[in-house]
Enzyme design. Sequence first.
Site, short mmCIF file in Angstrom:
data_model
loop_
_atom_site.label_atom_id
_atom_site.label_comp_id
_atom_site.label_asym_id
_atom_site.label_seq_id
_atom_site.Cartn_x
_atom_site.Cartn_y
_atom_site.Cartn_z
N LYS A 180 0.85 -1.19 0.00
CA LYS A 180 0.00 0.00 0.00
C LYS A 180 0.88 1.24 0.00
CE LYS A 180 -1.92 2.76 2.86
NZ LYS A 180 -1.84 3.97 2.00
N CYS A 289 13.70 11.44 5.54
CA CYS A 289 13.72 10.98 6.94
C CYS A 289 15.08 11.20 7.58
CB CYS A 289 13.29 9.53 7.04
SG CYS A 289 14.19 8.43 5.94
#
Length: 497
Positions: A180, A289
Amino acid sequence: MLDELCSPPNLYIDGKWVHAVGGGTRDIVNPADGTVIATIDEADRADAVTAVAAARAAFDTGGWPQTPVTERVAYLLRIADLLGEERDALARIETLDTGKTLRESYIDIDDVISVFRYYANLAVTGADRLIDTGNPAIISRVVREPVGVCALIAPWNYPLLQMSWKIAPALAAGCTMVAKPSEVTPLSTIALMRLIDRAGVPPGVVNLIQSSGGTVGSALTDTPDVDLISFTGGAATGETIARNAATHITKVALELGGKNPHIICADADFDSAVDAVLTGAFLHSGQVCSAGTRLIVHESIADDFVTELTRRARNIRIGPGMDEASETGPLVSGQHRAKVEAYVALGIAEGATLITGGSRPDDKHLQAGSYFLPTIFDDCRRWMRIVQEETFGPILTVERFTDDAEAIALGNDTAYGLAAGVRTADPARGERMVRALRHGTVWLNDFGYYTPAAEWGGFGRSGIGRELGPSGLAEYQETKHIWHNTAPAVGGWFADN
Ligand code: TXE
Protein backbone atom coordinates in the site's frame (compact mmCIF):
# COMPACT_ATOMS: atom_id res chain seq x y z
CA MET A 1 -3.81 11.38 -18.42
CA LEU A 2 -0.41 10.35 -17.22
CA ASP A 3 1.63 7.47 -18.59
CA GLU A 4 -0.24 4.27 -19.42
CA LEU A 5 1.85 2.55 -16.73
CA CYS A 6 -0.47 4.11 -14.15
CA SER A 7 -3.80 4.12 -15.95
CA PRO A 8 -6.83 2.46 -14.25
CA PRO A 9 -7.71 -0.06 -13.07
CA ASN A 10 -5.18 0.45 -10.31
CA LEU A 11 -5.72 -2.31 -7.79
CA TYR A 12 -3.74 -5.48 -8.45
CA ILE A 13 -5.24 -8.46 -6.66
CA ASP A 14 -4.48 -12.12 -7.31
CA GLY A 15 -2.79 -11.33 -10.60
CA LYS A 16 -5.64 -9.20 -11.98
CA TRP A 17 -6.00 -5.44 -12.43
CA VAL A 18 -9.33 -4.46 -10.90
CA HIS A 19 -11.31 -1.37 -9.92
CA ALA A 20 -12.30 -0.80 -6.30
CA VAL A 21 -15.47 -2.69 -5.37
CA GLY A 22 -17.08 0.48 -4.11
CA GLY A 23 -16.23 2.38 -7.31
CA GLY A 24 -14.21 4.97 -5.39
CA THR A 25 -11.63 7.16 -7.09
CA ARG A 26 -9.00 9.69 -6.01
CA ASP A 27 -7.47 12.62 -7.87
CA ILE A 28 -3.71 12.78 -7.76
CA VAL A 29 -2.31 16.29 -7.74
CA ASN A 30 0.97 17.63 -9.08
CA PRO A 31 2.42 19.69 -6.19
CA ALA A 32 4.34 21.86 -8.65
CA ASP A 33 1.19 23.51 -10.00
CA GLY A 34 -1.87 22.05 -8.28
CA THR A 35 -3.19 20.31 -11.42
CA VAL A 36 -4.79 16.87 -11.36
CA ILE A 37 -2.44 14.49 -13.16
CA ALA A 38 -4.36 11.25 -12.68
CA THR A 39 -7.58 9.86 -11.27
CA ILE A 40 -7.04 6.43 -9.80
CA ASP A 41 -9.09 3.76 -8.06
CA GLU A 42 -9.55 4.17 -4.31
CA ALA A 43 -9.98 0.91 -2.43
CA ASP A 44 -12.41 0.16 0.37
CA ARG A 45 -11.65 -2.04 3.33
CA ALA A 46 -13.28 -4.93 1.42
CA ASP A 47 -10.65 -4.68 -1.35
CA ALA A 48 -7.87 -4.82 1.22
CA VAL A 49 -9.42 -7.90 2.85
CA THR A 50 -9.57 -9.59 -0.59
CA ALA A 51 -5.94 -8.66 -1.28
CA VAL A 52 -4.79 -10.13 2.06
CA ALA A 53 -6.76 -13.31 1.30
CA ALA A 54 -5.08 -13.56 -2.11
CA ALA A 55 -1.65 -13.19 -0.54
CA ARG A 56 -2.58 -15.73 2.15
CA ALA A 57 -3.67 -18.30 -0.45
CA ALA A 58 -0.56 -17.71 -2.58
CA PHE A 59 1.56 -18.34 0.50
CA ASP A 60 -0.33 -21.24 2.08
CA THR A 61 -1.30 -23.24 -1.00
CA GLY A 62 0.10 -21.44 -4.06
CA GLY A 63 3.59 -22.89 -3.82
CA TRP A 64 5.47 -19.57 -3.83
CA PRO A 65 7.47 -20.22 -0.62
CA GLN A 66 8.61 -23.52 -2.11
CA THR A 67 9.77 -21.93 -5.38
CA PRO A 68 13.48 -22.63 -5.89
CA VAL A 69 15.52 -19.60 -4.96
CA THR A 70 17.00 -19.50 -8.47
CA GLU A 71 13.50 -18.95 -9.86
CA ARG A 72 12.78 -16.14 -7.43
CA VAL A 73 16.12 -14.58 -8.30
CA ALA A 74 15.22 -14.72 -12.00
CA TYR A 75 12.03 -12.74 -11.27
CA LEU A 76 14.00 -10.12 -9.32
CA LEU A 77 16.49 -9.71 -12.15
CA ARG A 78 13.70 -9.53 -14.72
CA ILE A 79 12.00 -6.79 -12.70
CA ALA A 80 15.32 -4.92 -12.50
CA ASP A 81 15.67 -5.17 -16.30
CA LEU A 82 12.13 -3.91 -16.86
CA LEU A 83 12.72 -1.02 -14.46
CA GLY A 84 15.77 -0.13 -16.55
CA GLU A 85 13.70 -0.20 -19.73
CA GLU A 86 11.08 2.12 -18.20
CA ARG A 87 13.60 4.36 -16.42
CA ASP A 88 12.56 7.56 -18.21
CA ALA A 89 8.83 7.00 -17.73
CA LEU A 90 9.29 6.11 -14.07
CA ALA A 91 11.44 9.15 -13.33
CA ARG A 92 8.86 11.40 -14.98
CA ILE A 93 6.02 9.82 -13.01
CA GLU A 94 7.91 10.22 -9.73
CA THR A 95 8.68 13.87 -10.38
CA LEU A 96 5.12 14.77 -11.39
CA ASP A 97 3.70 12.97 -8.36
CA THR A 98 6.15 13.99 -5.61
CA GLY A 99 7.49 17.32 -6.90
CA LYS A 100 11.12 16.23 -6.58
CA THR A 101 13.51 17.21 -9.36
CA LEU A 102 13.96 14.89 -12.30
CA ARG A 103 17.61 14.52 -11.35
CA GLU A 104 16.57 13.17 -7.95
CA SER A 105 13.99 10.87 -9.51
CA TYR A 106 16.60 9.33 -11.80
CA ILE A 107 18.82 8.68 -8.78
CA ASP A 108 15.85 7.06 -7.02
CA ILE A 109 15.03 4.80 -9.99
CA ASP A 110 18.66 3.72 -10.32
CA ASP A 111 18.72 2.92 -6.61
CA VAL A 112 15.51 0.93 -7.01
CA ILE A 113 17.13 -1.14 -9.76
CA SER A 114 20.18 -1.66 -7.52
CA VAL A 115 18.08 -2.90 -4.63
CA PHE A 116 16.37 -5.55 -6.79
CA ARG A 117 19.79 -6.68 -8.06
CA TYR A 118 21.29 -6.63 -4.56
CA TYR A 119 18.61 -8.92 -3.14
CA ALA A 120 18.80 -11.19 -6.20
CA ASN A 121 22.48 -11.69 -5.38
CA LEU A 122 21.99 -12.00 -1.64
CA ALA A 123 19.17 -14.53 -1.96
CA VAL A 124 21.42 -17.13 -3.58
CA THR A 125 24.18 -16.86 -1.01
CA GLY A 126 21.95 -18.46 1.66
CA ALA A 127 22.32 -17.97 5.38
CA ASP A 128 21.81 -21.52 6.63
CA ARG A 129 24.16 -22.67 9.40
CA LEU A 130 25.44 -26.08 10.39
CA ILE A 131 26.01 -26.51 14.10
CA ASP A 132 28.66 -28.87 15.44
CA THR A 133 26.91 -30.64 18.33
CA GLY A 134 29.89 -32.87 19.06
CA ASN A 135 27.82 -35.91 18.05
CA PRO A 136 28.52 -37.02 14.47
CA ALA A 137 25.10 -38.73 14.31
CA ILE A 138 23.32 -35.40 14.71
CA ILE A 139 22.88 -32.96 11.86
CA SER A 140 21.88 -29.68 13.43
CA ARG A 141 20.97 -26.93 10.96
CA VAL A 142 19.49 -23.47 11.26
CA VAL A 143 17.60 -22.59 8.09
CA ARG A 144 15.84 -19.45 6.93
CA GLU A 145 12.23 -19.61 5.75
CA PRO A 146 9.87 -16.88 4.53
CA VAL A 147 7.98 -15.15 7.32
CA GLY A 148 4.67 -15.37 5.42
CA VAL A 149 2.19 -12.74 4.26
CA CYS A 150 3.54 -9.20 4.53
CA ALA A 151 1.76 -5.86 4.60
CA LEU A 152 4.07 -3.27 3.05
CA ILE A 153 3.10 0.34 3.79
CA ALA A 154 5.12 3.20 2.33
CA PRO A 155 5.15 7.01 2.62
CA TRP A 156 5.13 9.80 0.03
CA ASN A 157 8.66 11.20 0.07
CA TYR A 158 10.49 8.34 -1.69
CA PRO A 159 7.51 6.33 -2.91
CA LEU A 160 9.14 3.89 -5.30
CA LEU A 161 12.40 3.62 -3.41
CA GLN A 162 10.87 2.88 -0.03
CA MET A 163 8.40 0.39 -1.45
CA SER A 164 11.23 -1.37 -3.30
CA TRP A 165 13.27 -1.68 -0.10
CA LYS A 166 10.36 -3.84 1.07
CA ILE A 167 9.19 -5.70 -2.06
CA ALA A 168 12.64 -6.82 -3.24
CA PRO A 169 13.70 -8.60 -0.01
CA ALA A 170 10.17 -9.93 0.56
CA LEU A 171 10.19 -11.56 -2.88
CA ALA A 172 13.74 -12.81 -2.39
CA ALA A 173 12.73 -14.42 0.90
CA GLY A 174 9.71 -16.19 -0.63
CA CYS A 175 7.02 -14.11 1.09
CA THR A 176 3.75 -12.98 -0.43
CA MET A 177 2.54 -9.45 0.12
CA VAL A 178 0.04 -6.63 -0.07
CA ALA A 179 1.65 -3.29 -0.92
CA LYS A 180 0.00 0.00 0.00
CA PRO A 181 1.74 3.15 -1.19
CA SER A 182 0.87 6.56 0.22
CA GLU A 183 -2.41 7.86 -1.13
CA VAL A 184 -0.58 11.13 -1.81
CA THR A 185 1.98 9.62 -4.22
CA PRO A 186 0.77 6.23 -5.47
CA LEU A 187 1.65 6.45 -9.17
CA SER A 188 5.15 5.00 -9.36
CA THR A 189 4.11 1.99 -7.27
CA ILE A 190 1.27 1.30 -9.73
CA ALA A 191 3.88 1.45 -12.50
CA LEU A 192 6.19 -0.92 -10.60
CA MET A 193 3.32 -3.35 -10.18
CA ARG A 194 2.74 -3.32 -13.96
CA LEU A 195 6.35 -4.37 -14.37
CA ILE A 196 6.04 -7.08 -11.71
CA ASP A 197 3.01 -8.34 -13.63
CA ARG A 198 4.98 -8.14 -16.89
CA ALA A 199 7.82 -10.11 -15.28
CA GLY A 200 5.38 -12.99 -14.77
CA VAL A 201 5.43 -13.16 -10.96
CA PRO A 202 2.66 -15.67 -10.09
CA PRO A 203 -0.83 -14.40 -9.15
CA GLY A 204 -1.37 -13.48 -5.51
CA VAL A 205 2.33 -13.14 -4.66
CA VAL A 206 2.33 -9.36 -4.94
CA ASN A 207 -0.92 -7.44 -4.50
CA LEU A 208 -1.53 -3.71 -4.60
CA ILE A 209 -4.08 -1.63 -2.74
CA GLN A 210 -4.61 2.11 -3.15
CA SER A 211 -6.29 4.01 -0.37
CA SER A 212 -5.80 6.08 2.72
CA GLY A 213 -4.43 4.41 5.81
CA GLY A 214 -7.58 5.33 7.68
CA THR A 215 -9.73 3.32 5.25
CA VAL A 216 -7.67 0.17 4.73
CA GLY A 217 -5.03 0.35 7.46
CA SER A 218 -6.74 -1.92 9.95
CA ALA A 219 -7.44 -4.58 7.29
CA LEU A 220 -3.69 -4.75 6.73
CA THR A 221 -2.41 -4.36 10.28
CA ASP A 222 -5.12 -5.59 12.64
CA THR A 223 -5.50 -9.12 11.33
CA PRO A 224 -4.12 -12.56 12.13
CA ASP A 225 -3.77 -13.20 8.37
CA VAL A 226 -0.73 -10.95 8.08
CA ASP A 227 2.56 -12.28 9.49
CA LEU A 228 4.72 -9.16 9.15
CA ILE A 229 3.98 -5.46 8.79
CA SER A 230 6.75 -3.36 7.30
CA PHE A 231 5.92 0.31 7.64
CA THR A 232 7.74 3.52 6.80
CA GLY A 233 6.03 6.76 7.73
CA GLY A 234 5.15 9.05 10.58
CA ALA A 235 5.73 8.21 14.24
CA ALA A 236 2.04 8.56 15.18
CA THR A 237 0.99 6.06 12.52
CA GLY A 238 3.83 3.79 13.61
CA GLU A 239 2.38 3.74 17.12
CA THR A 240 -1.08 2.81 15.83
CA ILE A 241 0.38 0.02 13.72
CA ALA A 242 2.48 -1.32 16.58
CA ARG A 243 -0.62 -1.40 18.79
CA ASN A 244 -2.62 -3.25 16.13
CA ALA A 245 0.24 -5.67 15.63
CA ALA A 246 0.45 -6.34 19.36
CA THR A 247 -3.12 -7.67 19.33
CA HIS A 248 -2.06 -10.55 17.10
CA ILE A 249 1.67 -10.64 17.99
CA THR A 250 2.33 -9.77 14.34
CA LYS A 251 5.97 -9.01 13.57
CA VAL A 252 6.65 -5.36 12.79
CA ALA A 253 9.42 -3.45 11.07
CA LEU A 254 9.05 0.30 11.54
CA GLU A 255 10.99 3.21 10.03
CA LEU A 256 9.57 6.34 11.60
CA GLY A 257 11.86 9.14 10.53
CA GLY A 258 14.29 11.18 12.55
CA LYS A 259 15.59 14.53 13.69
CA ASN A 260 19.13 14.20 12.56
CA PRO A 261 22.05 16.15 14.04
CA HIS A 262 24.92 17.34 11.88
CA ILE A 263 27.93 18.20 14.03
CA ILE A 264 30.57 20.53 12.60
CA CYS A 265 33.84 20.73 14.54
CA ALA A 266 36.07 23.80 14.35
CA ASP A 267 38.76 21.89 12.45
CA ALA A 268 36.41 20.72 9.67
CA ASP A 269 37.04 21.86 6.12
CA PHE A 270 34.81 24.93 5.96
CA ASP A 271 33.51 24.98 2.39
CA SER A 272 32.75 21.28 2.09
CA ALA A 273 31.07 21.37 5.51
CA VAL A 274 28.80 24.27 4.49
CA ASP A 275 27.97 22.46 1.27
CA ALA A 276 27.13 19.21 3.09
CA VAL A 277 24.93 20.94 5.66
CA LEU A 278 23.10 22.77 2.89
CA THR A 279 22.47 19.60 0.91
CA GLY A 280 21.66 17.53 3.99
CA ALA A 281 19.00 20.00 5.11
CA PHE A 282 17.44 21.24 1.87
CA LEU A 283 17.62 18.34 -0.59
CA HIS A 284 14.04 17.42 -1.60
CA SER A 285 13.01 20.46 0.43
CA GLY A 286 13.86 18.65 3.67
CA GLN A 287 11.29 15.90 3.07
CA VAL A 288 13.82 13.21 3.86
CA CYS A 289 13.72 10.98 6.94
CA SER A 290 17.50 11.36 7.30
CA ALA A 291 17.60 15.10 6.54
CA GLY A 292 20.28 16.84 8.58
CA THR A 293 18.03 19.58 9.83
CA ARG A 294 19.72 20.04 13.22
CA LEU A 295 23.04 21.85 12.82
CA ILE A 296 25.35 21.65 15.85
CA VAL A 297 28.37 23.82 15.12
CA HIS A 298 31.42 24.79 17.17
CA GLU A 299 31.01 28.26 18.65
CA SER A 300 34.35 29.48 17.26
CA ILE A 301 33.21 29.14 13.64
CA ALA A 302 29.44 29.38 14.11
CA ASP A 303 28.90 33.00 13.01
CA ASP A 304 30.91 32.64 9.79
CA PHE A 305 29.33 29.26 9.15
CA VAL A 306 25.77 30.54 9.48
CA THR A 307 26.54 33.58 7.33
CA GLU A 308 27.88 31.43 4.49
CA LEU A 309 25.12 28.88 4.87
CA THR A 310 22.52 31.64 4.65
CA ARG A 311 24.10 33.04 1.50
CA ARG A 312 24.05 29.60 -0.12
CA ALA A 313 20.47 28.86 1.04
CA ARG A 314 19.22 32.09 -0.54
CA ASN A 315 20.76 31.02 -3.85
CA ILE A 316 18.92 27.69 -4.02
CA ARG A 317 16.82 27.68 -7.18
CA ILE A 318 13.30 26.51 -6.36
CA GLY A 319 10.95 25.45 -9.12
CA PRO A 320 9.06 22.62 -10.78
CA GLY A 321 10.90 19.32 -10.66
CA MET A 322 10.44 18.91 -14.42
CA ASP A 323 12.41 22.10 -15.04
CA GLU A 324 16.10 21.24 -15.31
CA ALA A 325 17.05 24.60 -13.81
CA SER A 326 15.32 23.74 -10.52
CA GLU A 327 17.57 22.57 -7.71
CA THR A 328 14.68 21.66 -5.42
CA GLY A 329 10.95 21.31 -5.92
CA PRO A 330 7.77 22.06 -3.96
CA LEU A 331 6.59 20.39 -0.78
CA VAL A 332 4.44 17.36 -1.47
CA SER A 333 1.10 19.09 -0.86
CA GLY A 334 -0.54 22.26 0.37
CA GLN A 335 -1.58 20.37 3.49
CA HIS A 336 2.01 19.44 4.25
CA ARG A 337 3.17 23.02 3.62
CA ALA A 338 0.65 24.20 6.19
CA LYS A 339 2.30 21.88 8.73
CA VAL A 340 5.73 23.28 7.88
CA GLU A 341 4.42 26.84 8.17
CA ALA A 342 3.03 26.04 11.60
CA TYR A 343 6.53 24.93 12.66
CA VAL A 344 7.96 28.26 11.49
CA ALA A 345 5.42 30.10 13.62
CA LEU A 346 6.29 27.82 16.52
CA GLY A 347 10.05 28.43 16.12
CA ILE A 348 9.48 32.19 16.30
CA ALA A 349 7.20 31.80 19.31
CA GLU A 350 9.82 29.66 21.06
CA GLY A 351 12.37 32.46 20.66
CA ALA A 352 14.57 31.16 17.83
CA THR A 353 15.89 33.79 15.41
CA LEU A 354 14.62 33.47 11.85
CA ILE A 355 17.66 34.20 9.66
CA THR A 356 16.27 33.42 6.22
CA GLY A 357 13.18 31.96 4.55
CA GLY A 358 10.19 31.17 6.69
CA SER A 359 7.74 31.93 3.90
CA ARG A 360 6.54 31.03 0.42
CA PRO A 361 8.56 32.34 -2.53
CA ASP A 362 7.33 35.58 -4.14
CA ASP A 363 7.89 34.38 -7.71
CA LYS A 364 4.52 34.63 -9.43
CA HIS A 365 5.21 31.47 -11.49
CA LEU A 366 5.34 29.44 -8.29
CA GLN A 367 2.10 30.58 -6.69
CA ALA A 368 0.01 27.57 -7.78
CA GLY A 369 2.47 25.05 -6.32
CA SER A 370 3.19 24.20 -2.68
CA TYR A 371 6.64 25.81 -2.56
CA PHE A 372 8.45 26.94 0.56
CA LEU A 373 11.74 28.79 0.98
CA PRO A 374 14.79 27.21 2.60
CA THR A 375 14.58 28.37 6.20
CA ILE A 376 17.25 28.79 8.88
CA PHE A 377 16.64 29.41 12.57
CA ASP A 378 19.61 30.53 14.70
CA ASP A 379 19.86 30.76 18.51
CA CYS A 380 18.07 27.46 18.97
CA ARG A 381 17.95 25.61 22.29
CA ARG A 382 17.76 21.86 22.75
CA TRP A 383 14.35 21.99 24.47
CA MET A 384 12.63 23.77 21.60
CA ARG A 385 10.04 21.69 19.73
CA ILE A 386 11.46 23.02 16.49
CA VAL A 387 14.74 21.34 17.46
CA GLN A 388 13.19 18.12 18.71
CA GLU A 389 10.34 17.41 16.27
CA GLU A 390 10.52 16.26 12.69
CA THR A 391 9.20 19.17 10.59
CA PHE A 392 9.79 17.28 7.35
CA GLY A 393 10.31 20.58 5.59
CA PRO A 394 13.20 22.88 4.61
CA ILE A 395 13.83 24.11 8.16
CA LEU A 396 17.35 24.05 9.60
CA THR A 397 17.95 24.83 13.28
CA VAL A 398 21.33 26.00 14.58
CA GLU A 399 22.83 25.22 18.00
CA ARG A 400 26.37 26.01 19.13
CA PHE A 401 28.72 23.81 21.20
CA THR A 402 31.93 24.41 23.12
CA ASP A 403 33.50 20.94 23.38
CA ASP A 404 33.08 17.47 21.91
CA ALA A 405 31.23 16.14 24.97
CA GLU A 406 28.62 18.84 24.58
CA ALA A 407 28.29 18.14 20.84
CA ILE A 408 27.66 14.45 21.56
CA ALA A 409 25.19 15.25 24.33
CA LEU A 410 23.24 17.52 21.97
CA GLY A 411 23.44 15.00 19.12
CA ASN A 412 22.03 12.29 21.35
CA ASP A 413 19.38 14.53 22.89
CA THR A 414 16.59 13.28 20.66
CA ALA A 415 13.82 10.74 20.98
CA TYR A 416 14.75 9.61 17.47
CA GLY A 417 18.02 8.04 16.31
CA LEU A 418 17.96 7.52 12.58
CA ALA A 419 21.04 9.32 11.27
CA ALA A 420 23.76 11.79 12.22
CA GLY A 421 26.80 13.44 10.69
CA VAL A 422 30.17 14.57 12.04
CA ARG A 423 32.73 16.70 10.25
CA THR A 424 36.27 17.00 11.55
CA ALA A 425 39.80 16.87 10.14
CA ASP A 426 40.90 14.66 13.06
CA PRO A 427 40.20 10.96 12.34
CA ALA A 428 40.58 9.90 15.99
CA ARG A 429 38.13 12.55 17.18
CA GLY A 430 35.79 11.56 14.34
CA GLU A 431 35.92 7.91 15.34
CA ARG A 432 35.24 8.77 19.01
CA MET A 433 32.27 10.89 18.04
CA VAL A 434 30.65 8.51 15.57
CA ARG A 435 30.89 5.69 18.10
CA ALA A 436 29.29 7.85 20.79
CA LEU A 437 26.32 8.92 18.65
CA ARG A 438 23.24 6.73 19.12
CA HIS A 439 21.91 6.72 15.58
CA GLY A 440 21.42 3.98 12.99
CA THR A 441 23.62 5.61 10.35
CA VAL A 442 26.46 8.02 11.10
CA TRP A 443 28.39 9.80 8.37
CA LEU A 444 31.91 11.05 9.00
CA ASN A 445 32.86 13.89 6.64
CA ASP A 446 29.93 13.08 4.37
CA PHE A 447 26.16 13.20 4.65
CA GLY A 448 23.11 11.44 3.23
CA TYR A 449 24.71 8.57 1.34
CA TYR A 450 23.67 4.95 1.65
CA THR A 451 24.19 1.66 -0.16
CA PRO A 452 21.75 -1.24 -0.54
CA ALA A 453 24.37 -3.49 1.06
CA ALA A 454 24.39 -1.62 4.41
CA GLU A 455 21.59 -1.68 6.97
CA TRP A 456 19.25 1.30 7.27
CA GLY A 457 17.07 2.01 10.30
CA GLY A 458 17.01 3.73 13.62
CA PHE A 459 17.67 3.70 17.33
CA GLY A 460 14.99 4.92 19.74
CA ARG A 461 11.71 6.17 18.31
CA SER A 462 13.07 6.01 14.78
CA GLY A 463 11.74 2.50 14.71
CA ILE A 464 12.24 -1.21 14.97
CA GLY A 465 14.31 -3.39 12.67
CA ARG A 466 16.47 -2.63 9.66
CA GLU A 467 15.97 -2.36 5.92
CA LEU A 468 18.66 -3.03 3.30
CA GLY A 469 21.72 -5.22 3.82
CA PRO A 470 21.49 -8.79 5.08
CA SER A 471 19.26 -7.66 8.00
CA GLY A 472 16.80 -6.24 5.46
CA LEU A 473 16.37 -9.75 4.09
CA ALA A 474 16.30 -11.33 7.56
CA GLU A 475 13.23 -9.18 8.44
CA TYR A 476 11.30 -11.28 5.93
CA GLN A 477 12.58 -14.60 7.23
CA GLU A 478 11.92 -16.89 10.15
CA THR A 479 14.76 -19.03 11.44
CA LYS A 480 14.11 -22.68 12.01
CA HIS A 481 16.39 -25.09 13.84
CA ILE A 482 16.29 -28.60 12.37
CA TRP A 483 17.79 -31.30 14.60
CA HIS A 484 18.26 -34.51 12.64
CA ASN A 485 19.35 -37.65 14.43
CA THR A 486 20.76 -39.98 11.75
CA ALA A 487 21.20 -42.89 14.16
CA PRO A 488 18.14 -43.01 16.45
CA ALA A 489 18.57 -45.23 19.48
CA VAL A 490 16.94 -45.71 22.86
CA GLY A 491 17.93 -42.72 24.97
CA GLY A 492 17.52 -44.40 28.32
CA TRP A 493 16.45 -41.33 30.27
CA PHE A 494 13.71 -43.32 31.99
CA ALA A 495 14.44 -46.84 33.06
CA ASP A 496 12.51 -49.46 31.03
CA ASN A 497 11.33 -51.79 33.81
O1 TXE B 1 2.58 9.81 7.20
P1 TXE B 1 1.65 8.64 7.57
P2 TXE B 1 2.23 11.16 6.48
C1 TXE B 1 6.67 11.90 8.80
C2 TXE B 1 6.74 13.37 8.53
C3 TXE B 1 5.37 13.68 8.09
C4 TXE B 1 4.57 12.78 8.99
C5 TXE B 1 3.23 12.44 8.47
O2 TXE B 1 7.07 14.08 9.70
O3 TXE B 1 5.02 15.01 8.26
O4 TXE B 1 5.34 11.61 9.06
O5 TXE B 1 3.34 12.04 7.12
C6 TXE B 1 -0.31 4.96 5.79
N1 TXE B 1 -2.78 2.13 9.24
N2 TXE B 1 7.13 11.09 7.71
O6 TXE B 1 0.93 11.75 6.88
O7 TXE B 1 0.28 9.09 7.82
C7 TXE B 1 -0.47 6.09 4.81
O8 TXE B 1 -1.61 5.88 4.00
C8 TXE B 1 -1.99 1.75 8.22
C9 TXE B 1 8.30 10.33 7.97
O9 TXE B 1 2.38 10.85 5.06
O10 TXE B 1 2.38 7.88 8.61
C10 TXE B 1 0.85 6.01 4.08
O11 TXE B 1 0.83 4.94 3.14
N3 TXE B 1 -1.40 2.62 7.40
C11 TXE B 1 8.59 9.40 6.92
C12 TXE B 1 1.82 5.66 5.21
O12 TXE B 1 1.02 5.07 6.24
C13 TXE B 1 -1.61 3.92 7.61
C14 TXE B 1 8.14 9.59 5.57
C15 TXE B 1 2.55 6.87 5.80
O13 TXE B 1 1.58 7.81 6.20
C16 TXE B 1 -2.43 4.38 8.66
C17 TXE B 1 6.93 10.35 5.46
C18 TXE B 1 -3.02 3.41 9.50
N4 TXE B 1 -3.81 3.75 10.54
C19 TXE B 1 6.48 11.07 6.53
N5 TXE B 1 -2.48 5.73 8.62
C20 TXE B 1 9.83 8.58 7.03
N6 TXE B 1 9.95 7.78 8.06
O14 TXE B 1 10.65 8.64 6.16
C21 TXE B 1 -1.71 6.11 7.57
N7 TXE B 1 -1.19 5.02 6.95
